[in-house]
Design an enzyme around this catalytic site. Structure first.
Site, PDB file in Angstrom:
ATOM      1  N   THR A  43     -38.411 -45.509  37.115  1.00 35.61           N
ATOM      2  CA  THR A  43     -38.763 -44.327  37.588  1.00 35.61           C
ATOM      3  C   THR A  43     -39.421 -43.854  36.135  1.00 35.61           C
ATOM      4  OG1 THR A  43     -38.550 -42.150  38.260  1.00 35.61           O
ATOM      5  CG2 THR A  43     -36.861 -42.935  36.750  1.00 35.61           C
ATOM      6  N   LYS A  44     -39.237 -44.325  35.091  1.00 34.47           N
ATOM      7  CA  LYS A  44     -39.640 -43.989  33.708  1.00 34.47           C
ATOM      8  C   LYS A  44     -41.259 -44.051  33.205  1.00 34.47           C
ATOM      9  CE  LYS A  44     -35.818 -42.309  31.887  1.00 34.47           C
ATOM     10  NZ  LYS A  44     -35.249 -40.975  31.663  1.00 34.47           N
ATOM     11  N   ASP A  45     -41.636 -45.118  34.267  1.00 35.19           N
ATOM     12  CA  ASP A  45     -43.034 -45.271  34.196  1.00 35.19           C
ATOM     13  C   ASP A  45     -43.978 -44.266  34.101  1.00 35.19           C
ATOM     14  OD1 ASP A  45     -42.525 -47.890  33.827  1.00 35.19           O
ATOM     15  OD2 ASP A  45     -43.555 -48.868  35.574  1.00 35.19           O
ATOM     16  N   ALA A  48     -43.774 -41.618  31.135  1.00 33.19           N
ATOM     17  CA  ALA A  48     -44.136 -42.482  29.919  1.00 33.19           C
ATOM     18  C   ALA A  48     -45.695 -42.381  29.905  1.00 33.19           C
ATOM     19  CB  ALA A  48     -43.803 -43.941  30.021  1.00 33.19           C
TER      20      ALA A  48
END
Length: 453
Positions: A43-45, A48
């Site tokens: 989910t960090k995409d 980011a």
């Protein structure tokens, strides 16, 4: 033709998948938002890319610059993908508790990785927070992301993930459950969902060793709660600005063991290969089940991929070493089964004490049996050895027979663990197990303690 201009165009629009066996006993429809379908497998995409684009827009990140961030691995992967497409360099500072797979993946996408100790205060100059900040002041044309306090983190989930969940459930979502680390995911999604329906309950999954739950309930930041833990990606020893406690209805804490066990259950029972925080979330759902009814629609977010943890939660030896595998230990042979093929470390009566000291250090052991031509005739314990050395510094050049203690008791491989426990006391630190064919192994107090579930 339908295609993305580059890999960044594939971020988002991840599927919602019904959970079945792994949530048996929970009286609600439970749906998993499976964020591993993002190109960086987490989910960090989302956040980011949002943080990079916002930094570009206001001039904090300039052409050819270096992106610097402290990360548990997943944010670094998202930042690295953005850096590849947009032409930036990356330096990521990571803690030594993170899996080797995460470090290798970051290096594979061109990032420089610096590893810092986990078990230090956030203000310690060796902490990954401090090292990240320092590097950003030393490296020209660099930008320190600071995902913990960067508002673009939560904003990404407010703009993207929250609306996706609302649309995918046709507005029927009643509960949202997610692990809390930087706070961006729960705060952004929670804010959006509560704006659409104030009755939606938002629950955070915390871990033991983290400060979130108590702070939310009491307003007290209790440093006594802070200690090292194994679960990755959730919990903190600080209060990130991205954690908006006003949109969180409550927290439940999950143990390291339960998080690891349920991570494996998700793969085995649902065919969904996800990471450590997902296991914590599913165990958290079971702890919260009294809050759900048969008419509820509970959405739980799975942060990242199980590929980041193949050397940890998905490795039997790693799980066994930490007592996370529910294996029944009833006999002597159960305690030593993982290392019974290793040779027994011994010393001989006529060897020098210095030889025993070298062996204790080399093999990182505390007890060692002593033999002569007749068999086992004595023992050495590091505590007694240290005491003798303090009294007489010349002891290192004396033969072992002059200071050895009595030999360890010898038991059969099928001896019950209860009997072995009675044999180990302050005067006797170990027992020897007769495996037959002239083979022996040792069981120490540490082995007994490690076998306790």
């Amino acid at each position: 033709m339908n295609y993305a201009e580059n890999i960044l165009g594939t971020i988002g629009n991840t599927p919602l998948v019904k959970l079945n066996k792994v949530v048996e006993g929970i009286d609600a429809l439970v749906l998993a938002k499976v964020e591993t379908f993002n190109p960086g497998n987490s989910t960090k995409d989302r956040m980011a890319l949002k943080m990079v684009e916002d930094a570009e827009a206001d001039g904090r990140l300039k052409p050819g610059g270096t992106i610097i961030e402290g990360t548990s691995g997943n944010t670094g992967m998202g930042l690295a993908l953005a850096a590849i497409i947009k032409g930036y360099k990356c330096i990521f500072v990571i803690t030594d508790k993170q899996s080797k797979e995460k470090m290798d993946i970051l290096r594979a996408v061109g990032a420089k990785v610096i590893v810092c100790p986990t078990d230090v205060e956030p203000t310690d100059p060796r902490s990954y927070y401090s090292v990240s900040k320092r590097l950003s002041t030393e490296i020209p044309n660099s930008w320190y992301v600071n995902q913990y306090d960067n508002p673009s983190n939560a904003l990404a989930h407010y703009e993207q993930t929250g609306p996706e969940i609302w649309e995918q459930t046709d507005g029927k979502v009643t509960h949202f459950v997610v692990g809390v680390g930087t706070g961006g995911t729960i705060s952004g999604i929670g804010k959006y969902l509560k704006e659409k329906n104030p009755n939606i309950k938002v629950w955070g999954i915390d871990t033991y060793g983290s400060v979130f739950k108590k702070y939310h309930e009491t307003g007290i930041f209790d440093e006594n709660e802070i200690y090292s833990y194994i679960t990755e990606g959730i919990g903190e020893d600080i209060l990130p600005k991205n954690v908006d406690f006003s949109v969180i209805d409550g927290f439940t804490k999950v143990t390291d063991k339960d998080a690891a066990v349920y991570t494996r259950k998700i793969a085995l029972e649902e065919g969904i290969f996800v990471g450590n925080s997902a296991g914590a979330c599913v165990k958290g759902l079971h702890q919260l089940k009294e809050h759900f009814t048969k008419d509820d629609v509970v959405v739980v977010l799975f942060h990242d991929s199980g590929s980041r943890y193949v050397g940890k939660m998905f490795n039997d030896d790693w799980m066994r070493e930490r007592g996370f595998l529910d294996e029944e230990i009833t006999k002597a042979e159960d305690v030593i089964k993982d290392h019974k093929d290793k040779p027994l470390v011994i010393v001989r009566t006529e060897e020098l004490v210095s030889h025993a000291i070298e062996r204790l250090k080399k093999y990182n052991i505390s007890q060692i049996p002593v033999i002569d031509t007749t068999g086992f005739v004595g023992s050495l314990d590091e505590t007694d050895l240290f005491r003798s050395y303090v009294e007489d510094r010349n002891i290192a050049e004396k033969p072992i027979r002059e200071i050895m203690g009595k030999p360890y008791p010898i038991v059969k491989a099928n001896t019950p663990i209860e009997e072995i426990s009675k044999l180990i006391n302050k005067d006797n630190q170990a027992v020897l197990v007769d495996l037959g064919n002239g083979k022996y192994h040792i069981i120490t107090k540490h082995d007994i303690i490690s076998s306790i579930k």
